[in-house]
Design an enzyme around this catalytic site. Structure first.
Site, PDB file in Angstrom:
ATOM      1  N   GLU A  29      73.493   1.036  62.289  1.00 42.60           N
ATOM      2  CA  GLU A  29      73.310   0.143  61.135  1.00 42.60           C
ATOM      3  C   GLU A  29      73.571   0.982  59.894  1.00 42.60           C
ATOM      4  O   GLU A  29      72.869   1.939  59.616  1.00 42.60           O
ATOM      5  CB  GLU A  29      71.881  -0.425  61.132  1.00 42.60           C
ATOM      6  CG  GLU A  29      71.523  -1.230  62.380  1.00 42.60           C
ATOM      7  CD  GLU A  29      72.104  -2.637  62.372  1.00 42.60           C
ATOM      8  OE1 GLU A  29      72.518  -3.112  61.290  1.00 42.60           O
ATOM      9  OE2 GLU A  29      72.145  -3.253  63.457  1.00 42.60           O
ATOM     10  N   HIS A  71      77.300  -1.675  62.561  1.00 44.83           N
ATOM     11  CA  HIS A  71      76.748  -2.918  62.007  1.00 44.83           C
ATOM     12  C   HIS A  71      76.198  -2.667  60.605  1.00 44.83           C
ATOM     13  O   HIS A  71      76.326  -1.562  60.073  1.00 44.83           O
ATOM     14  CB  HIS A  71      75.635  -3.440  62.921  1.00 44.83           C
ATOM     15  CG  HIS A  71      76.141  -4.012  64.204  1.00 44.83           C
ATOM     16  ND1 HIS A  71      76.109  -5.350  64.501  1.00 44.83           N
ATOM     17  CD2 HIS A  71      76.731  -3.410  65.268  1.00 44.83           C
ATOM     18  CE1 HIS A  71      76.642  -5.558  65.701  1.00 44.83           C
ATOM     19  NE2 HIS A  71      77.026  -4.388  66.186  1.00 44.83           N
ATOM     20  N   GLU A 127      79.375  -7.979  58.466  1.00 45.80           N
ATOM     21  CA  GLU A 127      78.822  -6.627  58.325  1.00 45.80           C
ATOM     22  C   GLU A 127      80.018  -5.677  58.231  1.00 45.80           C
ATOM     23  O   GLU A 127      80.640  -5.340  59.227  1.00 45.80           O
ATOM     24  CB  GLU A 127      77.911  -6.322  59.517  1.00 45.80           C
ATOM     25  CG  GLU A 127      76.717  -7.276  59.547  1.00 45.80           C
ATOM     26  CD  GLU A 127      75.894  -7.214  60.827  1.00 45.80           C
ATOM     27  OE1 GLU A 127      76.047  -6.263  61.609  1.00 45.80           O
ATOM     28  OE2 GLU A 127      75.092  -8.145  61.027  1.00 45.80           O
ATOM     29  N   HIS A 184      79.996  -8.067  63.940  1.00 38.50           N
ATOM     30  CA  HIS A 184      79.523  -9.196  63.131  1.00 38.50           C
ATOM     31  C   HIS A 184      80.419  -9.210  61.896  1.00 38.50           C
ATOM     32  O   HIS A 184      80.430  -8.241  61.119  1.00 38.50           O
ATOM     33  CB  HIS A 184      78.042  -9.023  62.770  1.00 38.50           C
ATOM     34  CG  HIS A 184      77.146  -9.190  63.971  1.00 38.50           C
ATOM     35  ND1 HIS A 184      76.049  -8.405  64.209  1.00 38.50           N
ATOM     36  CD2 HIS A 184      77.225 -10.070  65.005  1.00 38.50           C
ATOM     37  CE1 HIS A 184      75.476  -8.796  65.345  1.00 38.50           C
ATOM     38  NE2 HIS A 184      76.173  -9.800  65.847  1.00 38.50           N
TER      39      HIS A 184
HETATM   40 ZN   LIG Z   1      75.204  -6.779  63.367  1.00 37.16          ZN
END
Ligand SMILES: [Zn+2]
Length: 453
Positions: free
Chosen positions: A312, A223, A94, A91
């Site tokens: 994340e 991410h 990110e 993404h």
């Molecule tokens: Zn993401």
């Protein structure tokens, strides 16, 4: 302080005020695409014996999807050495993973040159492929916003407006509908179901070909926007927005998630960034968090040998550059801790018992864990496993199945994988049936000759 005064007086952007380590790594700066490529090529020039820079394709806007590989033989797969990959910035907005991977690339090379024993041993025994950005077009859009904080969504998608983490063939659908839990070797007939209605993006296609081409064992996909190590499955099977959906490898996936989270003092205490998050020890099953279809993580697990987690990195997707040194400090150990998991479990070679040649694409199965892996081009394989006793068997086309071998897998410490080499005998039934056919032909010919007499 000097830096701050200088910036104020000269009215320069704070981005120009860089914090450089003794080794020359600039930690508090975002690199644009060209600057990122320069870091990869400069690192390659510095550490040319152990690195290789290559591209797996191009983004929609023609930016290279660049990778740097670290290994003692970066040009080729070395038989018996596990291939690992780290992918950042899928993404585009990110960005912490991208920044930390750019730091990590430089760190590995510098520490190698310094003779750091841990890094020397790591590079001598593994092969690590690092792609700081999978979505350079999205990053360029997110990075072009001048104000802080940056927009929460802008730059997430690729240049065609597609979410790349929803753009992979959906083999979870096959798992849910047909209760099948193996890999693509058994899934060929389901490819149509998994790809129905899918318009693959150039970034996704490049990644799929890369994963199918190399025998990756372990992977992380970085991410941002939350703080947790997320493991398969990512999709619920009953349409609920969240419910635990365990894969056959749930135990080892939890171990892998802990390996990352425990290496990051902030993540290991994270319960999450959003209302409704309630993580324990900074890990979560993907479907338990929220159901996602067409994600890259489950595609890795269901279509290839590779076990991938979605990491994340923090609550902010695009934090100010001044926060980046702290993200590097937090993730440095986690990146090593996690990669070393590829050196645990069971590994070995499957060979032809007569010739000693490795058998590629042999299927390595377990009695009680219904997920197979296959051997690489030299007959070498890796089966990541949590501690315990397992029964391993192998089948390969043209060979008799092996018996079940009992293996005790110990607690994972670096390079603790148990070696299990298996030799297979050539299948004789083909020859038997040929002989049978020939015998029958002789018999028919003989009978015909008698009748004609
Ligand atoms: Zn993401």
């Amino acid at each position: 302080m000097y830096c701050l005064i200088f910036t104020t007086l000269m009215l320069l952007s704070p981005v120009l005020c860089t914090k450089t380590s003794q080794d020359g790594i600039i930690f508090n700066k975002y690199h644009n695409h060209e600057q990122m490529l320069k870091v990869l090529h400069d690192t390659n020039a510095k550490c040319k014996d152990i690195t290789k820079v290559y591209s797996i394709g191009k983004s929609v806007k023609g930016r290279e999807l660049a990778v740097i590989a670290f290994s003692k033989s970066p040009e080729f797969h070395q038989p018996g050495v596990p291939e690992i990959k780290y992918i950042g910035n899928m993404h585009g907005n990110e960005v912490v993973g991208r920044a930390v991977l750019i730091d990590f690339v430089q760190y590995l090379c510098i520490e190698y040159l310094k003779g750091n024993k841990e890094i020397l041993e790591f590079i001598g025994n593994t092969s690590l492929h690092i792609m700081p950005t999978m979505n350079p077009d999205g990053f360029a859009i997110a990075d072009s916003q001048e104000d802080w904080p940056k927009d929460y969504i802008k730059g997430r998608y690729n240049a065609n407006g597609v979410d790349l983490n929803r753009n992979f063939p959906d083999f979870d659908k096959v798992v849910c509908e047909f209760k099948k839990n193996s890999h693509l070797g058994y899934f060929r007939k389901y490819v149509a179901i998994a790809t129905k209605g899918l318009v693959l993006q150039p970034e996704t296609t490049a990644i799929i070909e890369w994963i199918m081409d190399k025998s990756f064992v372990l992977s992380a996909n970085f991410h941002g926007g939350d703080m947790v190590a997320n493991y398969p499955y990512d999709t619920t099977c009953n349409g609920k927005s969240r419910e635990y959906n365990a894969s056959p490898d749930d135990r080892i996936f939890r171990q892998l998630a802990h390996a990352y989270s425990n290496g990051n003092d902030h993540m290991s205490k994270s319960t999450g960034c959003s209302a409704g998050d309630n993580f324990k020890d900074g890990i979560t099953n993907g479907a338990m968090w929220y159901s996602v279809s067409g994600g890259m993580q489950d595609f890795n697990y269901l279509a290839t040998n590779c076990f991938e987690l979605t990491i994340e990195m923090g609550c902010e997707k695009f934090p100010p550059p001044s926060d980046l040194p702290e993200y590097w400090r937090e993730n440095k150990h986690a990146l090593m801790n996690y990669a070393l998991q590829a050196t645990c479990g069971v590994k070995g070679f499957v060979r032809d018992s007569a010739t000693g040649e490795g058998i590629p694409r042999a299927v390595v199965m377990l009695k009680d864990v219904h997920h197979a892996v296959w051997t690489a081009e030299h007959g070498d394989y890796w089966r990541l496993l949590a501690p315990g006793t397992y029964h391993v068997m192998v089948e390969a086309q043209g060979y008799e199945n092996s018996v079940y071998y009992e293996v005790d897998v110990p607690e994972c410490t670096p390079y603790s994988a148990v070696t299990l080499d298996i030799n297979l005998n050539k299948e004789t039934s083909y020859e038997t049936s040929q002989r049978y056919k020939e015998t029958m032909k002789h018999l028919r010919d003989a009978l015909k000759a008698i009748r004609e007499d």
